[in-house]
Motif scaffolding. Sequence first.
Motif, PDB file in Angstrom:
ATOM      1  N   MET A   1       0.821  -1.176   0.000  1.00 20.64           N
ATOM      2  CA  MET A   1       0.000   0.000   0.000  1.00 20.64           C
ATOM      3  C   MET A   1       0.876   1.253   0.000  1.00 20.64           C
ATOM      4  O   MET A   1       0.607   2.194  -0.738  1.00 20.64           O
ATOM      5  N   TYR A   2       1.916   1.281   0.840  1.00 16.38           N
ATOM      6  CA  TYR A   2       2.764   2.461   0.895  1.00 16.38           C
ATOM      7  C   TYR A   2       3.529   2.648  -0.408  1.00 16.38           C
ATOM      8  O   TYR A   2       3.761   3.773  -0.834  1.00 16.38           O
ATOM      9  N   GLY A   3       3.916   1.551  -1.014  1.00 16.59           N
ATOM     10  CA  GLY A   3       4.578   1.635  -2.312  1.00 16.59           C
ATOM     11  C   GLY A   3       3.661   2.214  -3.369  1.00 16.59           C
ATOM     12  O   GLY A   3       4.092   2.999  -4.220  1.00 16.59           O
ATOM     13  N   TRP A   4       2.404   1.849  -3.334  1.00 13.61           N
ATOM     14  CA  TRP A   4       1.439   2.383  -4.299  1.00 13.61           C
ATOM     15  C   TRP A   4       1.293   3.888  -4.115  1.00 13.61           C
ATOM     16  O   TRP A   4       1.257   4.643  -5.078  1.00 13.61           O
ATOM     17  N   ILE A   5       1.179   4.330  -2.847  1.00 15.63           N
ATOM     18  CA  ILE A   5       1.062   5.768  -2.570  1.00 15.63           C
ATOM     19  C   ILE A   5       2.318   6.486  -3.048  1.00 15.63           C
ATOM     20  O   ILE A   5       2.241   7.529  -3.692  1.00 15.63           O
ATOM     21  N   TRP A   6       3.492   5.935  -2.738  1.00 19.16           N
ATOM     22  CA  TRP A   6       4.752   6.566  -3.117  1.00 19.16           C
ATOM     23  C   TRP A   6       4.867   6.706  -4.635  1.00 19.16           C
ATOM     24  O   TRP A   6       5.302   7.735  -5.137  1.00 19.16           O
ATOM     25  N   ARG A   7       4.479   5.689  -5.369  1.00 17.28           N
ATOM     26  CA  ARG A   7       4.572   5.746  -6.837  1.00 17.28           C
ATOM     27  C   ARG A   7       3.604   6.750  -7.438  1.00 17.28           C
ATOM     28  O   ARG A   7       3.862   7.288  -8.505  1.00 17.28           O
ATOM     29  N   HIS A   8       2.506   7.035  -6.784  1.00 21.17           N
ATOM     30  CA  HIS A   8       1.504   7.937  -7.337  1.00 21.17           C
ATOM     31  C   HIS A   8       1.668   9.393  -6.886  1.00 21.17           C
ATOM     32  O   HIS A   8       0.923  10.251  -7.345  1.00 21.17           O
ATOM     33  N   LEU A   9       2.616   9.654  -6.002  1.00 21.11           N
ATOM     34  CA  LEU A   9       2.879  11.037  -5.600  1.00 21.11           C
ATOM     35  C   LEU A   9       3.689  11.734  -6.688  1.00 21.11           C
ATOM     36  O   LEU A   9       4.572  11.133  -7.292  1.00 21.11           O
ATOM     37  N   PRO A  10       3.418  13.012  -6.939  1.00 22.27           N
ATOM     38  CA  PRO A  10       4.166  13.730  -7.976  1.00 22.27           C
ATOM     39  C   PRO A  10       5.523  14.203  -7.459  1.00 22.27           C
ATOM     40  O   PRO A  10       5.740  14.320  -6.257  1.00 22.27           O
ATOM     41  N   GLY A  11       6.438  14.483  -8.380  1.00 24.27           N
ATOM     42  CA  GLY A  11       7.711  15.100  -8.037  1.00 24.27           C
ATOM     43  C   GLY A  11       8.838  14.114  -7.822  1.00 24.27           C
ATOM     44  O   GLY A  11       8.684  12.906  -7.969  1.00 24.27           O
ATOM     45  N   ASN A  12       9.977  14.683  -7.451  1.00 25.26           N
ATOM     46  CA  ASN A  12      11.152  13.850  -7.185  1.00 25.26           C
ATOM     47  C   ASN A  12      11.100  13.331  -5.751  1.00 25.26           C
ATOM     48  O   ASN A  12      10.105  13.492  -5.048  1.00 25.26           O
ATOM     49  N   THR A  13      12.186  12.727  -5.286  1.00 24.97           N
ATOM     50  CA  THR A  13      12.189  12.092  -3.974  1.00 24.97           C
ATOM     51  C   THR A  13      11.970  13.090  -2.848  1.00 24.97           C
ATOM     52  O   THR A  13      11.232  12.809  -1.896  1.00 24.97           O
ATOM     53  N   LEU A  14      12.590  14.268  -2.939  1.00 24.73           N
ATOM     54  CA  LEU A  14      12.416  15.269  -1.893  1.00 24.73           C
ATOM     55  C   LEU A  14      10.971  15.753  -1.816  1.00 24.73           C
ATOM     56  O   LEU A  14      10.394  15.858  -0.724  1.00 24.73           O
ATOM     57  N   VAL A  15      10.363  16.015  -2.951  1.00 23.87           N
ATOM     58  CA  VAL A  15       8.968  16.468  -2.977  1.00 23.87           C
ATOM     59  C   VAL A  15       8.049  15.371  -2.457  1.00 23.87           C
ATOM     60  O   VAL A  15       7.124  15.636  -1.680  1.00 23.87           O
ATOM     61  N   ARG A  16       8.318  14.154  -2.860  1.00 25.20           N
ATOM     62  CA  ARG A  16       7.499  13.032  -2.366  1.00 25.20           C
ATOM     63  C   ARG A  16       7.618  12.886  -0.859  1.00 25.20           C
ATOM     64  O   ARG A  16       6.634  12.605  -0.175  1.00 25.20           O
ATOM     65  N   ALA A  17       8.830  13.050  -0.323  1.00 30.60           N
ATOM     66  CA  ALA A  17       9.032  12.942   1.122  1.00 30.60           C
ATOM     67  C   ALA A  17       8.277  14.044   1.855  1.00 30.60           C
ATOM     68  O   ALA A  17       7.653  13.792   2.897  1.00 30.60           O
ATOM     69  N   LEU A  18       8.315  15.257   1.330  1.00 28.25           N
ATOM     70  CA  LEU A  18       7.585  16.356   1.963  1.00 28.25           C
ATOM     71  C   LEU A  18       6.078  16.139   1.907  1.00 28.25           C
ATOM     72  O   LEU A  18       5.368  16.379   2.895  1.00 28.25           O
ATOM     73  N   ILE A  19       5.577  15.682   0.768  1.00 30.71           N
ATOM     74  CA  ILE A  19       4.140  15.399   0.651  1.00 30.71           C
ATOM     75  C   ILE A  19       3.748  14.274   1.606  1.00 30.71           C
ATOM     76  O   ILE A  19       2.699  14.330   2.259  1.00 30.71           O
ATOM     77  N   SER A  20       4.598  13.256   1.728  1.00 27.31           N
ATOM     78  CA  SER A  20       4.317  12.155   2.648  1.00 27.31           C
ATOM     79  C   SER A  20       4.265  12.642   4.087  1.00 27.31           C
ATOM     80  O   SER A  20       3.397  12.233   4.858  1.00 27.31           O
ATOM     81  N   LEU A  21       5.196  13.538   4.448  1.00 25.33           N
ATOM     82  CA  LEU A  21       5.196  14.094   5.793  1.00 25.33           C
ATOM     83  C   LEU A  21       3.922  14.881   6.059  1.00 25.33           C
ATOM     84  O   LEU A  21       3.307  14.754   7.122  1.00 25.33           O
TER      85      LEU A  21
END
Length: 53
Positions: A1-21
């Motif tokens: 499930m977390y992998g699915w969310i991570w793959r569907h978030l926009p941006g690079n790794t830093l942007v994805r990490a901020l959106i996840s936070l």
Amino acid sequence: MYGWIWRHLPGNTLVRALISLVLVLATVFVLFQYVFPWAEPLLPFGDVTVDQN
């Protein structure tokens, strides 16, 4: 499930990490502000069986 969310978030790794936070903080906020106060009267934490001597 977390992998699915991570793959569907926009941006690079830093942007994805901020959106996840932000998503985690928003989830915690909603739980503490709305879900836990609603559920607290339904839980049996006040029903203790220990006698005071």
